[in-house]
Design a protein around this motif. Sequence first.
Motif, PDB file in Angstrom:
ATOM      1  N   LYS A  38       1.629   0.500   6.115  1.00 56.09           N
ATOM      2  CA  LYS A  38       1.736   0.705   4.664  1.00 56.09           C
ATOM      3  C   LYS A  38       0.575   1.556   4.149  1.00 56.09           C
ATOM      4  O   LYS A  38       0.751   2.469   3.331  1.00 56.09           O
ATOM      5  CB  LYS A  38       1.751  -0.655   3.962  1.00 56.09           C
ATOM      6  N   ARG A  39      -0.608   1.251   4.644  1.00 54.53           N
ATOM      7  CA  ARG A  39      -1.785   2.003   4.190  1.00 54.53           C
ATOM      8  C   ARG A  39      -1.690   3.473   4.600  1.00 54.53           C
ATOM      9  O   ARG A  39      -2.055   4.380   3.836  1.00 54.53           O
ATOM     10  CB  ARG A  39      -3.038   1.370   4.786  1.00 54.53           C
ATOM     11  N   ILE A  40      -1.159   3.723   5.825  1.00 52.12           N
ATOM     12  CA  ILE A  40      -1.025   5.108   6.295  1.00 52.12           C
ATOM     13  C   ILE A  40      -0.029   5.867   5.438  1.00 52.12           C
ATOM     14  O   ILE A  40      -0.233   7.034   5.081  1.00 52.12           O
ATOM     15  CB  ILE A  40      -0.614   5.119   7.780  1.00 52.12           C
ATOM     16  N   ARG A  41       1.107   5.166   5.078  1.00 50.90           N
ATOM     17  CA  ARG A  41       2.090   5.825   4.214  1.00 50.90           C
ATOM     18  C   ARG A  41       1.478   6.157   2.858  1.00 50.90           C
ATOM     19  O   ARG A  41       1.689   7.243   2.307  1.00 50.90           O
ATOM     20  CB  ARG A  41       3.321   4.913   4.052  1.00 50.90           C
ATOM     21  N   LYS A  42       0.716   5.184   2.330  1.00 47.82           N
ATOM     22  CA  LYS A  42       0.040   5.469   1.060  1.00 47.82           C
ATOM     23  C   LYS A  42      -0.935   6.650   1.196  1.00 47.82           C
ATOM     24  O   LYS A  42      -1.025   7.509   0.314  1.00 47.82           O
ATOM     25  CB  LYS A  42      -0.710   4.222   0.596  1.00 47.82           C
ATOM     26  N   LEU A  43      -1.657   6.670   2.328  1.00 42.79           N
ATOM     27  CA  LEU A  43      -2.620   7.766   2.536  1.00 42.79           C
ATOM     28  C   LEU A  43      -1.915   9.109   2.651  1.00 42.79           C
ATOM     29  O   LEU A  43      -2.398  10.130   2.138  1.00 42.79           O
ATOM     30  CB  LEU A  43      -3.450   7.494   3.799  1.00 42.79           C
ATOM     31  N   ALA A  68      -2.630  -9.051  14.951  1.00 44.01           N
ATOM     32  CA  ALA A  68      -2.489  -7.619  15.238  1.00 44.01           C
ATOM     33  C   ALA A  68      -1.210  -7.068  14.637  1.00 44.01           C
ATOM     34  O   ALA A  68      -1.185  -5.959  14.087  1.00 44.01           O
ATOM     35  CB  ALA A  68      -2.511  -7.385  16.751  1.00 44.01           C
ATOM     36  N   LYS A  69      -0.086  -7.883  14.704  1.00 44.07           N
ATOM     37  CA  LYS A  69       1.165  -7.419  14.111  1.00 44.07           C
ATOM     38  C   LYS A  69       1.028  -7.290  12.600  1.00 44.07           C
ATOM     39  O   LYS A  69       1.487  -6.314  11.993  1.00 44.07           O
ATOM     40  CB  LYS A  69       2.286  -8.391  14.460  1.00 44.07           C
ATOM     41  N   LYS A  70       0.405  -8.306  11.989  1.00 43.75           N
ATOM     42  CA  LYS A  70       0.202  -8.230  10.540  1.00 43.75           C
ATOM     43  C   LYS A  70      -0.673  -7.017  10.177  1.00 43.75           C
ATOM     44  O   LYS A  70      -0.389  -6.282   9.224  1.00 43.75           O
ATOM     45  CB  LYS A  70      -0.457  -9.517  10.044  1.00 43.75           C
ATOM     46  N   GLN A  71      -1.731  -6.850  10.969  1.00 45.90           N
ATOM     47  CA  GLN A  71      -2.637  -5.717  10.708  1.00 45.90           C
ATOM     48  C   GLN A  71      -1.914  -4.388  10.914  1.00 45.90           C
ATOM     49  O   GLN A  71      -2.133  -3.426  10.171  1.00 45.90           O
ATOM     50  CB  GLN A  71      -3.851  -5.808  11.646  1.00 45.90           C
ATOM     51  N   GLN A  72      -1.007  -4.337  11.914  1.00 45.75           N
ATOM     52  CA  GLN A  72      -0.251  -3.105  12.158  1.00 45.75           C
ATOM     53  C   GLN A  72       0.660  -2.783  10.988  1.00 45.75           C
ATOM     54  O   GLN A  72       0.769  -1.632  10.564  1.00 45.75           O
ATOM     55  CB  GLN A  72       0.562  -3.260  13.452  1.00 45.75           C
ATOM     56  N   ALA A  73       1.330  -3.840  10.448  1.00 45.06           N
ATOM     57  CA  ALA A  73       2.207  -3.612   9.294  1.00 45.06           C
ATOM     58  C   ALA A  73       1.405  -3.133   8.090  1.00 45.06           C
ATOM     59  O   ALA A  73       1.781  -2.179   7.389  1.00 45.06           O
ATOM     60  CB  ALA A  73       2.960  -4.902   8.964  1.00 45.06           C
ATOM     61  N   SER A  74       0.282  -3.822   7.850  1.00 40.81           N
ATOM     62  CA  SER A  74      -0.547  -3.404   6.706  1.00 40.81           C
ATOM     63  C   SER A  74      -1.110  -2.001   6.920  1.00 40.81           C
ATOM     64  O   SER A  74      -1.192  -1.182   5.986  1.00 40.81           O
ATOM     65  CB  SER A  74      -1.683  -4.406   6.498  1.00 40.81           C
ATOM     66  N   ASN A  75      -1.465  -1.689   8.180  1.00 46.12           N
ATOM     67  CA  ASN A  75      -1.982  -0.339   8.469  1.00 46.12           C
ATOM     68  C   ASN A  75      -0.908   0.719   8.277  1.00 46.12           C
ATOM     69  O   ASN A  75      -1.182   1.831   7.805  1.00 46.12           O
ATOM     70  CB  ASN A  75      -2.516  -0.276   9.901  1.00 46.12           C
TER      71      ASN A  75
END
Length: 338
Positions: free
Chosen positions: A84-89, A75-82
């Motif tokens: 980054k993805r949100i910033r990109k979005l 979940a922590k890894k997914q939160q970090a990746s999410n």
Amino acid sequence: MPRIKPTTKIDVIGNLDLNPEKAVGDYIESKQQDTYFVKPPNWDSAGDSVELLYIRNERKHTAMLRLQAEMLENAKKQQASNAKRIRKLYKMHSKLRKRFIEVNGFIKDCVDKKRIAEKKVAEETAQHEMLRSVITKYTRSIEELSKFRKELKATVKEFKPYEKVLKEVVEKSDIFQSVKDCMDRCDALMLAQVEISELEQRKIQEIEEMRKRMVKVTNEAALTVLGLKNDLAELERSYNQARAECSKWEKILANAKNTVALHDLDRDRALDGIHYMYRLLCKRRNREPVFYRIDVENQLDYVKREIELLIEVHKEYMKRNSRSKLSEYSSEKDMVKC
């Protein structure tokens, strides 16, 4: 033992099958299924003790903790990746927004340019149509003028010999000062002739209209006279009928007047007779008349009472007279006997 299809009929002892032949198959089928039936362990198998249950539950708990830790890490890894993805979005969204604004402005500019271009095209088309109509008109005028020019040349060529004649007339005559003066006077004469012809036609037309009007007025007058004659005849018939009716009603009125006069005369005579009788009866009683001539009811009442009294007196007199005659007759009879 549970059954797949429970019975619906109840006896004193317990449940009964509706159909015994079918109950055997239901029993076999219920023996082969494990949904509503739990097989007990064999008699020689060791049962589960408390320690075994604790160990089994401890293992399950440890496995669940391990799984929970793995899921938290994922979940922590997914939160970090999410993140980054949100910033990109967000960055992509801002870029797309800017691009959308630019494209929208470009589209608006294109729409405005298109509208201006269509308006300009419509104006140019209208002006083109107007110029085309003007060109067509001028072309037609040029053709007519060319035709007139040709005809004028032919006319000039035709009347060219008369020019010499006019010049000779002007030279020999003292009336005309120039060829133009002669032409003007001829034109004036022609115009006067045209006006005289028009005036003549107008007067002839007016005379014709007056003749038609006179004929119309004459016909209307004749119809009016005929209608008046018919009205006069009808009035004469009505007058004769009214005269006959008046004569008839005059006769009826004369008869009515005579009847009324006779009735009044009879009434006056009756009133005079009643009043005279009343006065006679009052005089007989040595009384002064109290009622006037017009008071008929009281006079008649008085006359009635007096006549009734006279009738009673007459009856009494007749009775006494008959008695006296009887007494005289009896006395004479006695005298004869003596």
